[in-house]
Write a protein that holds these residues in place. Structure first.
Motif, mmCIF file in Angstrom:
data_model
loop_
_atom_site.group_PDB
_atom_site.id
_atom_site.type_symbol
_atom_site.label_atom_id
_atom_site.label_comp_id
_atom_site.label_asym_id
_atom_site.label_seq_id
_atom_site.Cartn_x
_atom_site.Cartn_y
_atom_site.Cartn_z
ATOM 1 N N TYR A 21 0.848 -1.227 -0.066
ATOM 2 C CA TYR A 21 0.057 0.084 -0.026
ATOM 3 C C TYR A 21 0.998 1.236 0.028
ATOM 4 O O TYR A 21 0.607 2.168 -0.846
ATOM 5 C CB TYR A 21 -1.063 -0.051 1.038
ATOM 6 N N GLU A 24 2.540 1.654 -3.509
ATOM 7 C CA GLU A 24 1.594 2.303 -4.523
ATOM 8 C C GLU A 24 1.198 3.732 -4.169
ATOM 9 O O GLU A 24 1.082 4.509 -4.984
ATOM 10 C CB GLU A 24 0.399 1.355 -4.766
ATOM 11 N N PHE A 25 0.940 4.015 -2.930
ATOM 12 C CA PHE A 25 0.451 5.342 -2.373
ATOM 13 C C PHE A 25 1.631 6.356 -2.747
ATOM 14 O O PHE A 25 1.257 7.453 -3.129
ATOM 15 C CB PHE A 25 0.120 5.110 -0.985
ATOM 16 N N GLU A 150 -6.368 -2.280 -1.909
ATOM 17 C CA GLU A 150 -5.946 -1.768 -3.508
ATOM 18 C C GLU A 150 -6.544 -0.388 -3.766
ATOM 19 O O GLU A 150 -6.333 0.038 -4.595
ATOM 20 C CB GLU A 150 -6.367 -2.853 -4.528
ATOM 21 N N TYR A 152 -5.390 2.508 -3.577
ATOM 22 C CA TYR A 152 -4.219 3.044 -3.156
ATOM 23 C C TYR A 152 -4.401 4.819 -3.388
ATOM 24 O O TYR A 152 -3.860 5.716 -2.765
ATOM 25 C CB TYR A 152 -3.128 3.010 -4.093
ATOM 26 N N GLN A 153 -5.434 4.922 -4.208
ATOM 27 C CA GLN A 153 -5.821 6.489 -4.272
ATOM 28 C C GLN A 153 -7.343 6.400 -3.888
ATOM 29 O O GLN A 153 -8.304 6.032 -4.579
ATOM 30 C CB GLN A 153 -5.922 6.972 -5.596
#
Length: 277
Positions: A21, A24-25, A150, A152-153
């Motif tokens: 996380y 990807e973040f 998932e 991430y946004q």
């Protein structure tokens, strides 16, 4: 202020949901991500009837270091795949001892990411570590559920608002995330049927709206469940993918003696939670 420096505390076993996380973040926010692998050194019990064998202590030390090195290598590979700017480090602490060595790595960052305590695959001192990060790091903490996420946004964010300084700090820390969300819901839980200060949540909703955010306010008055269940039920019923809230509104001793919504939410959370104290 943008989130440009993230530190994630690595799990010593499993698939590294928090590290995934964080990476990807970090990629989405163009951040640098540091993976911190903690080696939990063995402690000789003070009440031991006889000295612990040296070879036992050495083996336990080597096992702790090997677990941390394995987690560090796992992070390095995940970071390579993600393509996020990164570095990895190791820190050693005594099991059950002070966490200052970990805190020193966390303080000069914008955000700390750590995994929820997993009852089926316990990490050493995980609950205490999360609590200590919230109380003593001075940095907002994003806790990722052990089942992973998932989102991430996050697009559908729930903001828990009680007018406290901890909730205020959480909102300010989350602004770079909230600005990218499609929908923000401010959840206010009122124990009185007649609010004393006008429309609950209107002030913080106006503040967020001035940042060009799409905000609605949900007010729950005298819910039949506790605060934690009310928050978790809202997440489930409205498909929120992130919760922003203050953590541990009371002192450590009071939380320990009486429990609290923060602890209950951390035990049953299903989506990432960004907290500040």
């Amino acid at each position: 202020m943008p989130i440009k420096d993230i530190l994630t505390v690595l799990d010593l076993a499993g698939d590294q949901p928090a590290a995934k996380y964080a990476l990807e973040f970090g990629r989405i926010h163009d951040s640098h991500v540091t993976g911190l692998a903690v080696s939990f050194e063995p402690v000789v019990p003070a009440f031991a009837a006889a000295p612990m064998p040296v070879d036992y202590l050495q083996a336990a030390h080597e096992q702790a270091v090997a677990a941390a090195k394995s987690a560090k290598s796992q992070f390095d590979e995940l970071a390579r795949i993600a393509g996020t700017r990164n570095e990895s480090r190791m820190a050693e602490i005594l099991t059950g001892g002070p966490l200052e060595n970990v805190l020193a790595h966390c303080r000069p960052t914008d955000l700390v990411v750590i995994g929820q305590a997993n009852p089926d695959r316990p990490e050493p001192m995980r609950e205490l570590l999360i609590e200590t990060l919230l109380f003593e790091s001075g940095v907002p903490v994003l806790i990722v559920p052990y089942i992973g996420s998932e989102a991430y946004q996050p697009r559908n964010v729930l903001v828990g608002w009680d007018g406290s300084s901890t909730a205020t700090r959480a909102i300010h820390a989350a602004l770079p995330v909230l600005e990218k969300a499609d929908k923000i819901t401010v959840l206010v839980i009122e124990k009185k049927s007649t609010p004393e200060n006008g429309q609950p949540g209107a002030d913080v909703a106006n503040y967020l709206a001035r940042h060009n955010m799409d905000v609605t306010v949900d007010v729950l008055t005298n819910p039949q469940t506790g605060v934690a269940d009310a928050v978790l039920n809202h997440v489930s019923e409205n498909s929120n993918d992130l919760v922003v809230m203050g953590g541990y509104g009371h002192s450590r001793m009071r939380e320990f003696l009486f429990g609290g919504a923060t602890r209950e939410i951390l035990e049953a959370m299903t989506v990432p939670i960004l907290m500040a104290h």
